[in-house]
Design a protein around this motif. Structure first.
Motif, PDB file in Angstrom:
ATOM      1  N   VAL A 161       0.822  -1.216   0.000  1.00 24.42           N
ATOM      2  CA  VAL A 161       0.000   0.000   0.000  1.00 24.42           C
ATOM      3  C   VAL A 161       0.855   1.265   0.000  1.00 24.42           C
ATOM      4  CG1 VAL A 161      -1.911  -1.163   1.160  1.00 24.42           C
ATOM      5  CG2 VAL A 161      -0.183   0.032   2.538  1.00 24.42           C
ATOM      6  N   ASP A 162       0.198   2.371  -0.349  1.00 26.72           N
ATOM      7  CA  ASP A 162       0.849   3.686  -0.329  1.00 26.72           C
ATOM      8  C   ASP A 162       0.728   4.345   1.035  1.00 26.72           C
ATOM      9  OD1 ASP A 162       1.454   3.884  -3.274  1.00 26.72           O
ATOM     10  OD2 ASP A 162      -0.721   3.665  -3.379  1.00 26.72           O
ATOM     11  N   ALA A 163      -0.277   3.951   1.799  1.00 28.63           N
ATOM     12  CA  ALA A 163      -0.494   4.545   3.121  1.00 28.63           C
ATOM     13  C   ALA A 163      -1.336   3.601   3.960  1.00 28.63           C
ATOM     14  CB  ALA A 163      -1.176   5.908   3.002  1.00 28.63           C
ATOM     15  N   MET A 164      -1.250   3.795   5.262  1.00 31.14           N
ATOM     16  CA  MET A 164      -2.002   2.980   6.211  1.00 31.14           C
ATOM     17  C   MET A 164      -2.591   3.904   7.270  1.00 31.14           C
ATOM     18  SD  MET A 164      -0.519  -0.352   8.261  1.00 31.14           S
ATOM     19  CE  MET A 164      -0.309  -1.278   6.732  1.00 31.14           C
ATOM     20  N   ILE A 165      -3.887   3.766   7.518  1.00 29.09           N
ATOM     21  CA  ILE A 165      -4.557   4.529   8.575  1.00 29.09           C
ATOM     22  C   ILE A 165      -4.859   3.576   9.724  1.00 29.09           C
ATOM     23  CG2 ILE A 165      -6.621   5.838   9.192  1.00 29.09           C
ATOM     24  CD1 ILE A 165      -6.797   6.731   6.273  1.00 29.09           C
ATOM     25  N   VAL A 166      -4.577   4.015  10.935  1.00 23.77           N
ATOM     26  CA  VAL A 166      -4.829   3.207  12.130  1.00 23.77           C
ATOM     27  C   VAL A 166      -5.868   3.927  12.981  1.00 23.77           C
ATOM     28  CG1 VAL A 166      -3.802   2.095  14.147  1.00 23.77           C
ATOM     29  CG2 VAL A 166      -2.446   2.397  12.060  1.00 23.77           C
ATOM     30  N   MET A 167      -6.957   3.221  13.295  1.00 23.08           N
ATOM     31  CA  MET A 167      -8.047   3.836  14.057  1.00 23.08           C
ATOM     32  C   MET A 167      -8.417   2.940  15.244  1.00 23.08           C
ATOM     33  SD  MET A 167     -10.181   6.113  14.714  1.00 23.08           S
ATOM     34  CE  MET A 167     -11.828   6.647  15.097  1.00 23.08           C
ATOM     35  N   ASP A 168      -8.117   3.417  16.444  1.00 20.01           N
ATOM     36  CA  ASP A 168      -8.424   2.696  17.685  1.00 20.01           C
ATOM     37  C   ASP A 168      -9.651   3.349  18.311  1.00 20.01           C
ATOM     38  OD1 ASP A 168      -8.321   1.180  19.967  1.00 20.01           O
ATOM     39  OD2 ASP A 168      -6.584   2.197  20.826  1.00 20.01           O
ATOM     40  N   GLN A 169     -10.788   2.643  18.276  1.00 21.51           N
ATOM     41  CA  GLN A 169     -12.070   3.241  18.677  1.00 21.51           C
ATOM     42  C   GLN A 169     -12.600   2.722  20.002  1.00 21.51           C
ATOM     43  OE1 GLN A 169     -13.649   5.688  17.182  1.00 21.51           O
ATOM     44  NE2 GLN A 169     -15.738   5.617  17.979  1.00 21.51           N
ATOM     45  N   VAL A 170     -12.045   1.631  20.528  1.00 28.41           N
ATOM     46  CA  VAL A 170     -12.653   1.003  21.707  1.00 28.41           C
ATOM     47  C   VAL A 170     -12.299   1.758  22.985  1.00 28.41           C
ATOM     48  CG1 VAL A 170     -12.712  -1.263  20.626  1.00 28.41           C
ATOM     49  CG2 VAL A 170     -10.739  -0.634  22.023  1.00 28.41           C
ATOM     50  N   ASP A 171     -13.156   1.625  23.986  1.00 29.70           N
ATOM     51  CA  ASP A 171     -12.950   2.304  25.269  1.00 29.70           C
ATOM     52  C   ASP A 171     -11.987   1.556  26.177  1.00 29.70           C
ATOM     53  OD1 ASP A 171     -15.021   4.436  24.911  1.00 29.70           O
ATOM     54  OD2 ASP A 171     -16.336   2.694  24.806  1.00 29.70           O
ATOM     55  N   LEU A 172     -11.945   0.243  26.041  1.00 28.62           N
ATOM     56  CA  LEU A 172     -11.149  -0.610  26.922  1.00 28.62           C
ATOM     57  C   LEU A 172      -9.990  -1.203  26.134  1.00 28.62           C
ATOM     58  CD1 LEU A 172     -11.109  -1.747  29.837  1.00 28.62           C
ATOM     59  CD2 LEU A 172     -12.460  -3.684  28.991  1.00 28.62           C
ATOM     60  N   ALA A 173      -8.774  -0.940  26.572  1.00 25.34           N
ATOM     61  CA  ALA A 173      -7.584  -1.362  25.831  1.00 25.34           C
ATOM     62  C   ALA A 173      -7.565  -2.866  25.587  1.00 25.34           C
ATOM     63  CB  ALA A 173      -6.331  -0.950  26.598  1.00 25.34           C
ATOM     64  N   ASP A 174      -7.082  -3.256  24.418  1.00 24.13           N
ATOM     65  CA  ASP A 174      -6.857  -4.654  24.026  1.00 24.13           C
ATOM     66  C   ASP A 174      -8.135  -5.465  23.832  1.00 24.13           C
ATOM     67  OD1 ASP A 174      -4.032  -4.559  23.873  1.00 24.13           O
ATOM     68  OD2 ASP A 174      -3.898  -4.709  26.055  1.00 24.13           O
ATOM     69  N   THR A 175      -9.283  -4.776  23.739  1.00 23.98           N
ATOM     70  CA  THR A 175     -10.537  -5.490  23.446  1.00 23.98           C
ATOM     71  C   THR A 175     -10.946  -5.339  21.987  1.00 23.98           C
ATOM     72  OG1 THR A 175     -11.900  -3.582  24.090  1.00 23.98           O
ATOM     73  CG2 THR A 175     -11.372  -5.202  25.809  1.00 23.98           C
ATOM     74  N   GLY A 176     -10.177  -4.560  21.231  1.00 22.80           N
ATOM     75  CA  GLY A 176     -10.495  -4.337  19.831  1.00 22.80           C
ATOM     76  C   GLY A 176      -9.409  -4.838  18.916  1.00 22.80           C
ATOM     77  N   VAL A 177      -9.228  -4.173  17.796  1.00 20.40           N
ATOM     78  CA  VAL A 177      -8.253  -4.584  16.784  1.00 20.40           C
ATOM     79  C   VAL A 177      -6.844  -4.130  17.147  1.00 20.40           C
ATOM     80  CG1 VAL A 177      -7.562  -4.223  14.367  1.00 20.40           C
ATOM     81  CG2 VAL A 177      -9.962  -4.673  14.935  1.00 20.40           C
ATOM     82  N   ILE A 178      -6.706  -2.926  17.695  1.00 14.95           N
ATOM     83  CA  ILE A 178      -5.375  -2.340  17.917  1.00 14.95           C
ATOM     84  C   ILE A 178      -4.838  -2.781  19.278  1.00 14.95           C
ATOM     85  CG2 ILE A 178      -4.006  -0.241  17.854  1.00 14.95           C
ATOM     86  CD1 ILE A 178      -5.482  -0.947  15.247  1.00 14.95           C
ATOM     87  N   THR A 179      -4.212  -3.935  19.280  1.00 13.93           N
ATOM     88  CA  THR A 179      -3.585  -4.486  20.476  1.00 13.93           C
ATOM     89  C   THR A 179      -2.084  -4.213  20.434  1.00 13.93           C
ATOM     90  OG1 THR A 179      -3.240  -6.596  19.383  1.00 13.93           O
ATOM     91  CG2 THR A 179      -5.323  -6.324  20.576  1.00 13.93           C
ATOM     92  N   ARG A 180      -1.385  -4.603  21.478  1.00 19.77           N
ATOM     93  CA  ARG A 180       0.068  -4.401  21.523  1.00 19.77           C
ATOM     94  C   ARG A 180       0.764  -5.100  20.361  1.00 19.77           C
ATOM     95  NH1 ARG A 180       2.684  -0.513  22.977  1.00 19.77           N
ATOM     96  NH2 ARG A 180       3.564  -0.794  20.916  1.00 19.77           N
TER      97      ARG A 180
END
Length: 335
Positions: A161-180
């Motif tokens: 890809v030419d670019a990557m966007i990262v969007m962390d929307q969850v209220d509680l850490a590590d319960t969504g897509v963007i984990t450590r």
């Protein structure tokens, strides 16, 4: 920005390849007609009669919606949905969108689909009025095997890809897509020279030094300030953060406009465009993220990217009863 430069930048959008990594949710709108009055026999409470149901991707999906509206050629949502009705509807929406490739969007029985259910009163002669939202979220850590798969997907796409966007929307850490683990994969992509633009509901303090997009309150928290930052302090802290990360930093300031700071300490501040009528600010930040990333990937300067993002935010806040988008045609009318 001159008309010629606007056309030069936006003409490149159809050739761009952009990945959106993050928490995709289903925005489900329940349109209620208040003229259809009824009282429940069972509860003796007023009944809200829903006359129309419409759905669209939300959260990271709102960024994706804006990229589709801009005509980006190839878009790769990276995330997950559940094996439930909401997940089916979300995937159907994604597959119906021009340029969207869904091979990196995972459906799993281990998670439920993140959903914002929005009852909304539609009354003739009045702006739409949203009632209490009904949210469906995950409250347990994302399973390890799923985070490992998403990390591999990020690494694969970083080479394409030419670019990557990262969007962390969850209220509680590590319960969504963007984990450590996923952040580690994103850090690797960033180190390889991929343009990575990140936004997080909980702040970007734990993120690798990518291009940050945040609001003034988030910048204040990252800078250790409890009180709201003044305009001068926003400029000062944005420049310091850009220099520290060696990446651009973009700060939205609501009615005070938007700021962009570069690692060389160059800083730009654009005031918002004038309002005309009622507004709804939901989705404005996501429109900013999409337009910043798209224009920068297309070769725009930081100042040009700010102009496009600022115009997109103005277009979106004037769209009521939905989480809106801004197209190239609409932007052309303001730039």
């Amino acid at each position: 920005m001159s008309p010629a430069q606007f056309e030069k930048i936006t003409a490149r959008y159809s050739n761009l390849r952009i990945a959106v990594v993050g928490d995709f949710c289903l925005d489900r709108y329940l349109e209620i007609d208040p003229t259809k009055t009824e009282t429940s026999i069972e509860t003796d409470l007023p009944v809200y009669n829903v006359t129309r149901v419409r759905s669209q991707p939300g959260a990271a999906g709102t960024i994706l919606n804006n990229l589709v509206a801009l005509g980006v050629g190839s878009l790769y949502p990276v995330g997950f949905g559940g094996e439930d009705g909401e997940g089916y509807e979300l995937l159907r929406c994604l597959r119906s969108m021009a340029g969207v490739k869904t091979e990196f969007f995972r459906q799993t029985s281990q998670r439920r689909t993140f959903t914002y259910c929005k009852p909304i009163i539609i009354e003739q002669g009045h702006p739409p009025r949203e009632l209490n939202r009904l949210d469906s979220k995950n409250w347990t850590p994302t399973p390890r095997e799923l985070t490992q798969q998403i990390s591999r997907d990020v690494q694969t796409l970083a080479q394409q890809v030419d670019a990557m966007i990262v969007m962390d929307q969850v209220d509680l850490a590590d319960t969504g897509v963007i984990t450590r683990a996923v952040l580690d994969a994103i850090a690797t992509a960033n180190e390889k020279g991929v343009l990575v633009v990140a936004d997080s509901r909980r702040g970007l303090g734990e993120f690798p030094p990518v291009t940050f997009k945040m609001n003034a309150a988030e910048l204040g928290r990252m800078s250790g300030r409890a009180a709201p930052l003044t305009r001068g302090e926003v400029l000062e802290h944005a420049v310091a953060l850009a220099k520290k990360n060696n990446r651009a930093v973009f700060i939205t300031m609501a009615e005070q406009g938007i700021v962009g700071a570069a690692p060389d300490q160059a800083v730009e501040h654009l005031p918002p465009l004038p309002l005309h009528g009622a507004i709804d600010v939901v989705g404005a930040g996501d429109a900013v993220t999409a337009n910043l990333t798209c224009s920068l990937a297309a070769g725009a300067s930081a100042r040009e990217a700010l102009e496009l993002a600022n115009a997109a935010a103005s277009i979106v806040i004037h769209q009521l009863g939905t989480t809106g988008t801004a197209s190239v045609t609409q932007l052309r009318g303001l730039i």
